[in-house]
Scaffold this active site. Structure first.
Site, PDB file in Angstrom:
ATOM      1  N   SER A 123     -15.781  17.920  27.139  1.00  0.00           N
ATOM      2  CA  SER A 123     -16.767  18.810  27.778  1.00  0.00           C
ATOM      3  C   SER A 123     -17.179  18.143  29.082  1.00  0.00           C
ATOM      4  O   SER A 123     -18.273  17.628  29.239  1.00  0.00           O
ATOM      5  CB  SER A 123     -17.960  19.074  26.859  1.00  0.00           C
ATOM      6  OG  SER A 123     -18.771  17.940  26.697  1.00  0.00           O
ATOM      7  N   HIS A 179     -16.396  19.900  20.504  1.00  0.00           N
ATOM      8  CA  HIS A 179     -15.783  18.818  19.731  1.00  0.00           C
ATOM      9  C   HIS A 179     -15.342  19.238  18.331  1.00  0.00           C
ATOM     10  O   HIS A 179     -14.835  18.418  17.571  1.00  0.00           O
ATOM     11  CB  HIS A 179     -16.751  17.628  19.600  1.00  0.00           C
ATOM     12  CG  HIS A 179     -17.052  16.958  20.905  1.00  0.00           C
ATOM     13  ND1 HIS A 179     -18.026  16.015  21.049  1.00  0.00           N
ATOM     14  CD2 HIS A 179     -16.477  17.099  22.134  1.00  0.00           C
ATOM     15  CE1 HIS A 179     -18.061  15.602  22.307  1.00  0.00           C
ATOM     16  NE2 HIS A 179     -17.129  16.246  22.979  1.00  0.00           N
ATOM     17  N   GLN A 217     -23.501  20.658  20.516  1.00  0.00           N
ATOM     18  CA  GLN A 217     -22.344  19.747  20.432  1.00  0.00           C
ATOM     19  C   GLN A 217     -22.556  18.527  19.534  1.00  0.00           C
ATOM     20  O   GLN A 217     -21.678  18.168  18.760  1.00  0.00           O
ATOM     21  CB  GLN A 217     -21.972  19.294  21.844  1.00  0.00           C
ATOM     22  CG  GLN A 217     -20.731  18.454  21.932  1.00  0.00           C
ATOM     23  CD  GLN A 217     -20.385  18.116  23.378  1.00  0.00           C
ATOM     24  OE1 GLN A 217     -19.863  18.946  24.105  1.00  0.00           O
ATOM     25  NE2 GLN A 217     -20.699  16.903  23.794  1.00  0.00           N
ATOM     26  N   GLU A 218     -23.714  17.862  19.677  1.00  0.00           N
ATOM     27  CA  GLU A 218     -23.875  16.611  18.928  1.00  0.00           C
ATOM     28  C   GLU A 218     -25.276  16.467  18.337  1.00  0.00           C
ATOM     29  O   GLU A 218     -26.265  16.611  19.046  1.00  0.00           O
ATOM     30  CB  GLU A 218     -23.616  15.412  19.855  1.00  0.00           C
ATOM     31  CG  GLU A 218     -22.197  15.386  20.392  1.00  0.00           C
ATOM     32  CD  GLU A 218     -22.018  14.388  21.533  1.00  0.00           C
ATOM     33  OE1 GLU A 218     -22.699  13.353  21.542  1.00  0.00           O
ATOM     34  OE2 GLU A 218     -21.196  14.672  22.417  1.00  0.00           O
ATOM     35  N   GLU A 225     -15.411  13.013  17.439  1.00  0.00           N
ATOM     36  CA  GLU A 225     -16.027  11.678  17.456  1.00  0.00           C
ATOM     37  C   GLU A 225     -16.336  11.155  16.055  1.00  0.00           C
ATOM     38  O   GLU A 225     -17.107  10.207  15.898  1.00  0.00           O
ATOM     39  CB  GLU A 225     -17.311  11.713  18.303  1.00  0.00           C
ATOM     40  CG  GLU A 225     -17.034  11.966  19.766  1.00  0.00           C
ATOM     41  CD  GLU A 225     -18.301  12.019  20.613  1.00  0.00           C
ATOM     42  OE1 GLU A 225     -19.401  11.759  20.082  1.00  0.00           O
ATOM     43  OE2 GLU A 225     -18.182  12.320  21.805  1.00  0.00           O
ATOM     44  N   ASP A 255     -27.286  16.096  21.661  1.00  0.00           N
ATOM     45  CA  ASP A 255     -26.639  16.401  22.933  1.00  0.00           C
ATOM     46  C   ASP A 255     -26.287  17.882  22.868  1.00  0.00           C
ATOM     47  O   ASP A 255     -25.348  18.269  22.161  1.00  0.00           O
ATOM     48  CB  ASP A 255     -25.375  15.550  23.151  1.00  0.00           C
ATOM     49  CG  ASP A 255     -24.688  15.894  24.481  1.00  0.00           C
ATOM     50  OD1 ASP A 255     -25.221  16.757  25.223  1.00  0.00           O
ATOM     51  OD2 ASP A 255     -23.630  15.303  24.770  1.00  0.00           O
ATOM     52  N   GLU A 315     -29.992  15.345  25.225  1.00  0.00           N
ATOM     53  CA  GLU A 315     -29.090  15.258  26.379  1.00  0.00           C
ATOM     54  C   GLU A 315     -28.673  16.672  26.797  1.00  0.00           C
ATOM     55  O   GLU A 315     -28.452  17.536  25.935  1.00  0.00           O
ATOM     56  CB  GLU A 315     -27.874  14.430  25.959  1.00  0.00           C
ATOM     57  CG  GLU A 315     -26.848  14.166  27.043  1.00  0.00           C
ATOM     58  CD  GLU A 315     -25.720  13.279  26.478  1.00  0.00           C
ATOM     59  OE1 GLU A 315     -26.019  12.326  25.720  1.00  0.00           O
ATOM     60  OE2 GLU A 315     -24.554  13.561  26.770  1.00  0.00           O
ATOM     61  N   ASP A 322     -26.355  14.266  31.550  1.00  0.00           N
ATOM     62  CA  ASP A 322     -24.949  13.837  31.492  1.00  0.00           C
ATOM     63  C   ASP A 322     -24.176  14.671  32.523  1.00  0.00           C
ATOM     64  O   ASP A 322     -23.924  14.206  33.646  1.00  0.00           O
ATOM     65  CB  ASP A 322     -24.424  14.037  30.065  1.00  0.00           C
ATOM     66  CG  ASP A 322     -22.925  13.881  29.930  1.00  0.00           C
ATOM     67  OD1 ASP A 322     -22.284  13.395  30.876  1.00  0.00           O
ATOM     68  OD2 ASP A 322     -22.353  14.242  28.862  1.00  0.00           O
ATOM     69  N   LYS A 326     -21.281   7.160  32.300  1.00  0.00           N
ATOM     70  CA  LYS A 326     -19.884   7.182  31.860  1.00  0.00           C
ATOM     71  C   LYS A 326     -19.044   6.718  33.049  1.00  0.00           C
ATOM     72  O   LYS A 326     -18.847   7.495  34.002  1.00  0.00           O
ATOM     73  CB  LYS A 326     -19.463   8.604  31.480  1.00  0.00           C
ATOM     74  CG  LYS A 326     -20.091   9.140  30.193  1.00  0.00           C
ATOM     75  CD  LYS A 326     -19.779  10.632  30.055  1.00  0.00           C
ATOM     76  CE  LYS A 326     -20.071  11.165  28.663  1.00  0.00           C
ATOM     77  NZ  LYS A 326     -20.019  12.653  28.626  1.00  0.00           N
ATOM     78  N   HIS A 368     -19.585   6.292  25.731  1.00  0.00           N
ATOM     79  CA  HIS A 368     -18.167   6.571  25.495  1.00  0.00           C
ATOM     80  C   HIS A 368     -17.853   8.000  25.945  1.00  0.00           C
ATOM     81  O   HIS A 368     -18.717   8.710  26.447  1.00  0.00           O
ATOM     82  CB  HIS A 368     -17.854   6.416  24.001  1.00  0.00           C
ATOM     83  CG  HIS A 368     -18.530   7.466  23.129  1.00  0.00           C
ATOM     84  ND1 HIS A 368     -18.238   7.642  21.797  1.00  0.00           N
ATOM     85  CD2 HIS A 368     -19.498   8.389  23.404  1.00  0.00           C
ATOM     86  CE1 HIS A 368     -18.968   8.619  21.296  1.00  0.00           C
ATOM     87  NE2 HIS A 368     -19.749   9.088  22.242  1.00  0.00           N
ATOM     88  N   ARG A 369     -16.594   8.440  25.719  1.00  0.00           N
ATOM     89  CA  ARG A 369     -16.209   9.839  25.857  1.00  0.00           C
ATOM     90  C   ARG A 369     -15.728  10.310  24.486  1.00  0.00           C
ATOM     91  O   ARG A 369     -15.475   9.499  23.600  1.00  0.00           O
ATOM     92  CB  ARG A 369     -15.063  10.021  26.877  1.00  0.00           C
ATOM     93  CG  ARG A 369     -15.305   9.525  28.274  1.00  0.00           C
ATOM     94  CD  ARG A 369     -16.461  10.173  28.993  1.00  0.00           C
ATOM     95  NE  ARG A 369     -16.468  11.620  29.067  1.00  0.00           N
ATOM     96  CZ  ARG A 369     -16.388  12.336  30.190  1.00  0.00           C
ATOM     97  NH1 ARG A 369     -16.241  11.714  31.351  1.00  0.00           N
ATOM     98  NH2 ARG A 369     -16.473  13.656  30.178  1.00  0.00           N
ATOM     99  N   SER A 370     -15.539  11.621  24.349  1.00  0.00           N
ATOM    100  CA  SER A 370     -15.086  12.095  23.028  1.00  0.00           C
ATOM    101  C   SER A 370     -13.662  11.634  22.725  1.00  0.00           C
ATOM    102  O   SER A 370     -13.311  11.358  21.575  1.00  0.00           O
ATOM    103  CB  SER A 370     -15.211  13.604  22.935  1.00  0.00           C
ATOM    104  OG  SER A 370     -14.554  14.229  24.019  1.00  0.00           O
ATOM    105  N   LYS A 398     -24.310   4.978  23.735  1.00  0.00           N
ATOM    106  CA  LYS A 398     -23.900   6.135  22.944  1.00  0.00           C
ATOM    107  C   LYS A 398     -22.415   5.969  22.669  1.00  0.00           C
ATOM    108  O   LYS A 398     -21.596   6.097  23.590  1.00  0.00           O
ATOM    109  CB  LYS A 398     -24.174   7.401  23.765  1.00  0.00           C
ATOM    110  CG  LYS A 398     -23.890   8.693  23.048  1.00  0.00           C
ATOM    111  CD  LYS A 398     -24.028   9.860  24.012  1.00  0.00           C
ATOM    112  CE  LYS A 398     -23.824  11.182  23.318  1.00  0.00           C
ATOM    113  NZ  LYS A 398     -23.353  12.223  24.236  1.00  0.00           N
TER     114      LYS A 398
END
Ligand code: PGA
Ligand code: ZN
Length: 431
Positions: A57, A160, A169-170, A213, A249, A294, A321, A346, A374-376, A397
């Protein structure tokens, strides 16, 4: 604060060899890994290896991850660029500047931001190695003694996971009461496990599926998912004796339909205008005592970020982000309008460690919490664990479980051990 790399400590070292290769990421996609060998005038040798992660994303204003020809084309550019670097001084700023100049585009689309970040991180690791220091210490010097709180993804949906998972998303957790990184990391893993135990009461057909993730991806709406995560946090907090708080997030740019100006919650058949989206977030922050949210609104809406920060910023981190994409210019704009009190960091969104470090410093200088991330799509590369400690980011994160996530978490445990009595947790300014 200046890092050693910033000051360009006269290592007297030069680049000897640069090699790029295609490797797998955690989604099974190709990504770039770079090795750099260096040698100092007095014969000390150094080696650095780093791999680039990939997002699913991605923010609209990020640098471009790969050129049009993909990883292969990127690697051909690394070979060319690498040859030019051989013999040059192993100095972070000059190497990073050279990468920008060689690429020659404002979004790194010729070489690819992923290849550039791998070169930049490999150069820092080679320099640390020549200096015979761990990377965090090389970057942050004697003061690099603070461990970041790990923000762990325990349940997820959005870009994700599949369509029946939540639109948000998270669903994350932050162990704000932990005194040591090792306690914090295990607290998150425990919440992750507890969430799995609690899901079947709300999703009878749950088969244990996970998203990119490693977060559980059940067939649940946003509120049910938050109920589960919040209950899991309470259970685990009671068991371990310190507080773990829920976080989100929203990745709201992925929900936003620009033509209509609405946030589309497909799974729930809901369409919210900007005002309703802000109200929805405000309600979630106070109903679930969220520690962190986020991207609560889409990536161009600095004003709503500012409104949310004004209204709940004293008790919740509002983090940008896609809004900031680790870009100093966009962070400056956020500072002007009072948007967000946390900034996601990131490195591959902006391309080099020099730019990343500037983003961290702008965040800190304006009382915004820099959150190393991190990234996914990830690899077992552990560099961001060192960047979080070296740059003094109070939060990292990087997921809760899974090989490519625990690579970073376990490295933090090792760093904490190495720091011994001097090590302590970072300060989350809005705890
Ligand atoms: P990514 O996004 O899939 O682009 O890495 C993760 C995030 O939104 O933080
Ligand atoms: Zn995000």
């Amino acid at each position: 604060m200046e890092t050693n790399a910033e000051k360009a400590i006269p290592l007297g070292a030069r680049v000897v060899k640069v090699v790029g290769r295609k490797i797998l990421d955690s989604r099974g996609n190709p990504t770039v890994e770079v090795d750099i060998w260096a040698k100092s005038e007095d014969g000390r040798e150094g080696f650095g290896r780093a791999a680039a992660p990939s997002g699913a994303s991605r923010g609209k204003h990020e640098v471009v991850a790969f050129p049009e020809g993909g990883v292969e084309e990127s690697l051909a550019m690394v070979e060319e660029l690498g040859k030019k670097l051989v013999g040059t001084e192993l100095d972070q700023k000059s190497i990073d500047r050279f990468c920008w100049e060689f690429d020659g585009t404002p979004d790194l689309h010729r070489v690819g931001g992923n290849a550039v970040v791998a070169i930049s991180m490999a150069a820092a690791k080679a320099a640390a190695n020549v200096s015979n220091l761990p990377l965090y210490r090389y970057l942050g010097g004697e003061n690099a003694v603070r461990l970041p709180y790990p923000l762990g993804n325990v349940l997820g949906g959005g870009a994700h996971a599949g369509a029946s998972a939540p639109d948000i998303q998270e669903f994350l957790v932050l162990p704000v009461g932990a005194k040591r990184i090792v306690e914090a990391v295990f607290a998150n893993a425990r919440v992750h496990r507890r969430v799995k135990e609690l899901i079947p009461a709300k999703d009878k057909n749950f088969t244990g599926g996970k998203g990119d993730e490693g977060a559980w991806a059940p067939n649940l709406g946003n509120r049910d998912a938050l109920e589960v995560v919040s209950e899991a946090c309470e259970d685990v907090s009671d068991e371990i004796g310190f507080e773990v708080r829920p976080a989100l997030d929203v990745a709201a740019s992925s929900l936003f339909d620009g033509s209509e100006g609405k946030y589309v919650y497909d799974r729930e058949g809901k369409r919210l205008d900007t005002g309703e989206q802000v109200e929805f977030i405000l309600d979630l922050v106070d109903s679930y005592k969220l520690a962190y949210v986020e991207d609560p609104v889409q990536e161009e809406d600095f004003d709503s970020f500012a409104e949310l920060t004004r209204k709940v910023g004293d008790r919740c981190l509002i983090c940008g982000d896609d809004l900031f994409v680790t870009n100093p210019e966009r962070i400056r704009k956020g500072i002007e309008v009072g948007a967000a009190n946390a900034v996601l960091i990131k490195p591959n969104q902006i391309g080099t460690l020099t730019d990343t470090f500037e983003a961290v410093n702008l965040s800190k200088g304006s009382n915004r919490v820099p959150v190393m991330s991190h990234r996914s799509g990830e690899t077992p590369d552990e560099t961001i664990a060192h960047l979080a400690v070296g740059y003094g980011c109070p939060i990292i994160k990087t997921g809760a479980v899974g090989g490519e996530r625990i690579a970073k978490l376990n490295e933090l445990i090792r760093i904490e051990e190495e720091l011994g009595d001097r090590g302590r947790m970072g300060e989350i300014w809005c705890k």
